[in-house]
Write a protein that holds these residues in place. Sequence first.
Motif, mmCIF file in Angstrom:
data_model
loop_
_atom_site.group_PDB
_atom_site.id
_atom_site.type_symbol
_atom_site.label_atom_id
_atom_site.label_comp_id
_atom_site.label_asym_id
_atom_site.label_seq_id
_atom_site.Cartn_x
_atom_site.Cartn_y
_atom_site.Cartn_z
ATOM 1 N N MET A 49 65.200 -14.667 57.039
ATOM 2 C CA MET A 49 65.091 -13.278 57.490
ATOM 3 C C MET A 49 66.104 -12.958 58.596
ATOM 4 O O MET A 49 66.622 -11.846 58.655
ATOM 5 N N ASN A 50 66.393 -13.925 59.453
ATOM 6 C CA ASN A 50 67.349 -13.695 60.543
ATOM 7 C C ASN A 50 68.777 -13.505 60.055
ATOM 8 O O ASN A 50 69.600 -12.933 60.768
ATOM 9 N N LYS A 51 69.073 -13.973 58.836
ATOM 10 C CA LYS A 51 70.423 -13.791 58.285
ATOM 11 C C LYS A 51 70.750 -12.316 58.100
ATOM 12 O O LYS A 51 71.900 -11.909 58.225
ATOM 13 N N GLU A 52 69.738 -11.524 57.752
ATOM 14 C CA GLU A 52 69.938 -10.087 57.548
ATOM 15 C C GLU A 52 68.673 -9.348 58.010
ATOM 16 O O GLU A 52 67.849 -8.934 57.196
ATOM 17 N N PRO A 53 68.520 -9.169 59.330
ATOM 18 C CA PRO A 53 67.278 -8.583 59.862
ATOM 19 C C PRO A 53 67.035 -7.136 59.448
ATOM 20 O O PRO A 53 65.912 -6.656 59.556
ATOM 21 N N GLN A 54 68.048 -6.477 58.936
ATOM 22 C CA GLN A 54 67.864 -5.084 58.510
ATOM 23 C C GLN A 54 67.463 -4.974 57.033
ATOM 24 O O GLN A 54 67.427 -3.887 56.475
ATOM 25 N N GLY A 55 67.093 -6.092 56.415
ATOM 26 C CA GLY A 55 66.726 -6.103 54.996
ATOM 27 C C GLY A 55 65.313 -5.620 54.723
ATOM 28 O O GLY A 55 64.521 -5.357 55.635
ATOM 29 N N ASN A 56 65.016 -5.502 53.426
ATOM 30 C CA ASN A 56 63.667 -5.156 52.958
ATOM 31 C C ASN A 56 63.036 -6.440 52.440
ATOM 32 O O ASN A 56 63.449 -6.964 51.404
ATOM 33 N N ARG A 86 64.385 -10.961 49.872
ATOM 34 C CA ARG A 86 65.144 -9.876 50.469
ATOM 35 C C ARG A 86 65.563 -9.022 49.277
ATOM 36 O O ARG A 86 66.405 -9.430 48.483
ATOM 37 N N GLU A 87 64.914 -7.874 49.117
ATOM 38 C CA GLU A 87 65.094 -7.081 47.901
ATOM 39 C C GLU A 87 66.565 -6.809 47.620
ATOM 40 O O GLU A 87 67.289 -6.321 48.470
ATOM 41 N N GLY A 88 66.965 -7.186 46.408
ATOM 42 C CA GLY A 88 68.336 -7.005 45.970
ATOM 43 C C GLY A 88 69.308 -8.026 46.515
ATOM 44 O O GLY A 88 70.488 -8.004 46.199
ATOM 45 N N LYS A 89 68.827 -8.947 47.343
ATOM 46 C CA LYS A 89 69.738 -9.895 47.993
ATOM 47 C C LYS A 89 69.236 -11.333 47.959
ATOM 48 O O LYS A 89 69.575 -12.122 48.817
ATOM 49 N N GLY A 90 68.382 -11.685 47.010
ATOM 50 C CA GLY A 90 67.974 -13.072 46.871
ATOM 51 C C GLY A 90 66.629 -13.392 47.487
ATOM 52 O O GLY A 90 65.932 -12.521 48.013
ATOM 53 N N ALA A 91 66.281 -14.681 47.411
ATOM 54 C CA ALA A 91 64.976 -15.128 47.866
ATOM 55 C C ALA A 91 65.046 -16.600 48.239
ATOM 56 O O ALA A 91 65.967 -17.319 47.852
ATOM 57 N N TRP A 92 64.032 -17.027 49.002
ATOM 58 C CA TRP A 92 63.803 -18.444 49.272
ATOM 59 C C TRP A 92 62.357 -18.713 48.886
ATOM 60 O O TRP A 92 61.482 -17.887 49.161
ATOM 61 N N ALA A 93 62.100 -19.856 48.245
ATOM 62 C CA ALA A 93 60.751 -20.110 47.750
ATOM 63 C C ALA A 93 60.424 -21.596 47.797
ATOM 64 O O ALA A 93 61.318 -22.445 47.820
ATOM 65 N N CYS A 94 59.111 -21.870 47.799
ATOM 66 C CA CYS A 94 58.636 -23.242 47.698
ATOM 67 C C CYS A 94 57.238 -23.229 47.086
ATOM 68 O O CYS A 94 56.634 -22.165 46.924
ATOM 69 N N ILE A 95 56.752 -24.418 46.742
ATOM 70 C CA ILE A 95 55.430 -24.540 46.125
ATOM 71 C C ILE A 95 54.619 -25.632 46.803
ATOM 72 O O ILE A 95 55.161 -26.505 47.472
ATOM 73 N N ARG A 96 53.315 -25.560 46.573
ATOM 74 C CA ARG A 96 52.379 -26.613 46.963
ATOM 75 C C ARG A 96 51.548 -26.928 45.726
ATOM 76 O O ARG A 96 51.030 -26.024 45.078
ATOM 77 N N LYS A 97 51.433 -28.215 45.396
ATOM 78 C CA LYS A 97 50.652 -28.638 44.229
ATOM 79 C C LYS A 97 49.341 -29.260 44.669
ATOM 80 O O LYS A 97 49.297 -29.999 45.652
ATOM 81 N N VAL A 98 48.272 -28.946 43.919
ATOM 82 C CA VAL A 98 46.953 -29.536 44.145
ATOM 83 C C VAL A 98 46.401 -29.907 42.777
ATOM 84 O O VAL A 98 46.489 -29.121 41.836
ATOM 85 N N ALA A 99 45.829 -31.109 42.664
ATOM 86 C CA ALA A 99 45.213 -31.516 41.400
ATOM 87 C C ALA A 99 43.713 -31.722 41.620
ATOM 88 O O ALA A 99 43.303 -32.382 42.568
ATOM 89 N N VAL A 100 42.927 -31.121 40.742
ATOM 90 C CA VAL A 100 41.480 -31.328 40.736
ATOM 91 C C VAL A 100 41.222 -32.332 39.613
ATOM 92 O O VAL A 100 41.639 -32.098 38.474
ATOM 93 N N PRO A 101 40.536 -33.457 39.917
ATOM 94 C CA PRO A 101 40.428 -34.551 38.937
ATOM 95 C C PRO A 101 39.419 -34.307 37.806
ATOM 96 O O PRO A 101 38.614 -35.171 37.479
ATOM 97 N N GLU A 147 55.866 -12.782 64.620
ATOM 98 C CA GLU A 147 57.233 -13.317 64.733
ATOM 99 C C GLU A 147 58.118 -12.799 63.590
ATOM 100 O O GLU A 147 59.269 -12.429 63.806
ATOM 101 N N LEU A 148 57.567 -12.736 62.384
ATOM 102 C CA LEU A 148 58.330 -12.231 61.237
ATOM 103 C C LEU A 148 58.564 -10.722 61.355
ATOM 104 O O LEU A 148 59.664 -10.240 61.092
ATOM 105 N N ILE A 149 57.532 -9.999 61.760
ATOM 106 C CA ILE A 149 57.652 -8.545 61.926
ATOM 107 C C ILE A 149 58.688 -8.224 63.007
ATOM 108 O O ILE A 149 59.492 -7.302 62.855
ATOM 109 N N ASP A 150 58.698 -9.016 64.087
ATOM 110 C CA ASP A 150 59.648 -8.781 65.189
ATOM 111 C C ASP A 150 61.098 -8.926 64.750
ATOM 112 O O ASP A 150 61.987 -8.358 65.384
ATOM 113 N N ILE A 151 61.348 -9.665 63.671
ATOM 114 C CA ILE A 151 62.716 -9.807 63.162
ATOM 115 C C ILE A 151 63.216 -8.468 62.623
ATOM 116 O O ILE A 151 64.337 -8.052 62.901
#
Length: 178
Positions: free
Chosen positions: A32-39, A65-80, A111-115
């Motif tokens: 978010m800090n790379k382009e603080p004026q983004g959506n 960042r709408e129209g300018k890419g994204a960053w993502a990750c996942i968390r996996k959980v297994a129920v036996p 903190e995110l909103i303040d960006i």
Amino acid sequence: MRNFKALNYSFENLQKKNMAFEQVFEHIVKFMNKEPQGNYRLMFGTDSQVHSTYTRFVTGIVIQREGKGAWACIRKVAVPRQMKNLHEKISYETSLTEEIVSMFTEARKSELIDIVLPHIYKGASFTIEGHIDIGANSRNKTRVYVREMMSRMQSMGIEPIIKPKAFVASSYANRYTK
């Protein structure tokens, strides 16, 4: 008094494995800090897949960042076990999403909103969405749970999104449940 071990939250994406939540949050701040004026849209969603001896749940976190890419990750959980009851499965997916959302404390959200805040009048924005892998159309078996699951997301202060727009759950997380 017993010592309770902190839950081990491990996140991953194609670039990095075994990220702690703090690292995930740092990536989001940096993005978010790379382009603080983004959506920006901070989105969460969980999907699951029943396998022969377990059910795999995958929760995605996406900062877009709408129209300018994204960053993502996942968390996996297994129920036996095979979790075949639809309401139980949808409810657990929603619980896992809520669990991750709750890690974004008021201080972290601030903190995110303040960006973006200094750039609001120039069009910057920040929203938080909970993507739920359910649909309201008449052919969807999950439609009877829409109100319940949407209410749960709203009670956490995030905007609930359902199919066909719930792509973090139905597309991104889904890809890693197989």
